[in-house]
Enzyme design. Sequence first.
Site, mmCIF file in Angstrom:
data_model
loop_
_atom_site.group_PDB
_atom_site.id
_atom_site.type_symbol
_atom_site.label_atom_id
_atom_site.label_comp_id
_atom_site.label_asym_id
_atom_site.label_seq_id
_atom_site.Cartn_x
_atom_site.Cartn_y
_atom_site.Cartn_z
ATOM 1 N N LYS A 68 0.850 -1.197 0.000
ATOM 2 C CA LYS A 68 0.000 0.000 0.000
ATOM 3 C C LYS A 68 0.890 1.253 0.000
ATOM 4 O O LYS A 68 1.938 1.265 0.657
ATOM 5 C CB LYS A 68 -0.883 -0.046 1.251
ATOM 6 C CG LYS A 68 -1.975 1.002 1.328
ATOM 7 C CD LYS A 68 -2.876 0.729 2.542
ATOM 8 C CE LYS A 68 -3.977 1.752 2.725
ATOM 9 N NZ LYS A 68 -4.862 1.448 3.860
ATOM 10 N N SER A 143 -9.813 1.551 2.844
ATOM 11 C CA SER A 143 -8.919 2.373 2.041
ATOM 12 C C SER A 143 -7.854 1.583 1.270
ATOM 13 O O SER A 143 -7.302 2.100 0.306
ATOM 14 C CB SER A 143 -8.224 3.394 2.950
ATOM 15 O OG SER A 143 -7.359 2.737 3.859
ATOM 16 N N SER A 167 -10.128 -1.060 6.918
ATOM 17 C CA SER A 167 -9.551 -0.788 5.594
ATOM 18 C C SER A 167 -8.879 -1.945 4.892
ATOM 19 O O SER A 167 -8.567 -1.854 3.712
ATOM 20 C CB SER A 167 -8.542 0.340 5.694
ATOM 21 O OG SER A 167 -9.187 1.551 5.476
HETATM 22 N N1 GLN Z 1 -13.553 3.409 6.272
HETATM 23 C C1 GLN Z 1 -12.954 3.871 7.475
HETATM 24 C C2 GLN Z 1 -12.705 5.366 7.386
HETATM 25 O O1 GLN Z 1 -13.341 5.976 6.628
HETATM 26 C C3 GLN Z 1 -11.718 3.081 7.760
HETATM 27 C C4 GLN Z 1 -10.453 3.577 7.192
HETATM 28 C C5 GLN Z 1 -9.275 2.730 7.571
HETATM 29 O O2 GLN Z 1 -9.400 1.669 8.173
HETATM 30 N N2 GLN Z 1 -8.079 3.225 7.241
HETATM 31 O O3 GLN Z 1 -11.925 5.960 8.062
#
Ligand code: GLN
Length: 489
Positions: A68, A143, A167
């Site tokens: 990532k 993400s 994420s």
């Molecule tokens: N979807 C969650 C957010 O909007 C989780 C993001 C994550 O785990 N980095 O923050």
Amino acid sequence: MEYSKMTLKELREALDKDEVTSEELFQEANKLAHQYQEEYNPFVTIIDKYKMKKKKDTIITGIPYALKDNISTSNILTTASSNILKDYIPVFDATVYKKLKEAGGVLVGKTVLDELAMGGTGTTGHTGIVYNPWDKTREIGGSSAGSAAAVALGIVPFAIGSDTGDSIRKPAAFGGVVGFKPTYGLISRYGLFAFASSLDHVGCFARSVYDIAVVTNIIKGYDPHDMTSLKDDGKDLTETLDNSIKGRKIFYIKEICDRSQYDKEKDKTVLEVLDNFYELLDKMKENGFIVEEVSIDQDLLAAIYPTYMCISCAEATSNNANLTGIQFGPRGEGNTVLEIMFDARTKGFSELIKRRFVLGSYILQKENQEKLYLNACRIRRLIVDKMNELFKTYDGMILPCSGGAAPHFNEATDQLSERYLLMENHMAIGNFGGFPSITLPSGFIDHCPIGINLTGKVKEDDVVLNMAYQIEKITGLKGMKAGDERCMK
Ligand code: GLN
């Protein structure tokens, strides 16, 4: 051999039998990366030169993987998918990257994320949307969007992501692959761009639970560079995968899974998800699991999302205060330092990020701290206490990952509806308590994958993986890649 369908384990066997060389695998992965990039956009950077500098032989030696793009790689662009870091080339390696390099992993590319790892759609990265390999009209989720897509497309057998709320686990479910976030502190976060430090985890994607155990073995371990790093327990996570699960007790939450609360028309896909879920639970019981329903205060569950937002936005605002355009990124315009920073941050961040920083600043303001930030921390504690109490009786919690397959790009969600608050946000519990948590495919809706999530006790990553390995045998959905024919059943 068909590279893109093979699991890490199968690739290892092919390498050991000299059926293929590591460089050939890399060339194949590189070819696929370029081939799919235009259509699905998983990568910020594709590496074109084969490079392998192992320090020891391991199961992943010679095997391609992706990282990532919020994980620091020296001399390789690392953008966190944000305009404010669009030219940033780090001068040091994240511990997870260093470990993978030393183990002989071959980096194929840096993957797109939702900007700065905030968000769950895969649509906010500065290089554009990541498309779901199973259906291009759908999100892959985020993400860690590009890492999930790269594994689902068969470009790499495994990829590294980060998980602050879900994420890794959400995009894994939407991509039909396995995604794991271990116990907080098991994998070093040195070199991971901090989003919300009390919730951030490094973890991985793969196409089987076995592969997840292999990768986690390699990247886990104590690191003096990360003050939250756990002492290494020395466990080999592959060794216990096949242990018997007879008598293992797991629970699911009534308030999330009770079919009677959903509307036949409006919540059609949720009900399909629950049919799939209960069918799996029945098979699990036949195979020796003890599965029970428990009830948790609905208000506490509905508070997960607002609690997550208060804590994560507050921490994110503070963690990202260094993104000023002075040390990193394009310099803004203006006559004073403040004007320069203001301009750089105005141009450098997208709407979603600005909104979260405004929220975070508001929550951290002296007059709001008690009511918002500290109360959120108290609710987090209540939720974690509840889980720990249940974990005295149970080995794990099982729930559907989402109320449907991946959403379509234009699908409107009512973020304040009970269904959204409960069904779409419970995986943050794993981050609140630092619990090991894994997602694996459980079936299909409209030929697109759906998944289940299994969460266990802190430091019992081995137990969670053992249970997941057995569930994977029950679902029969190991080794999937986009378009897998099993989706037609
Ligand atoms: N979807 C969650 C957010 O909007 C989780 C993001 C994550 O785990 N980095 O923050």
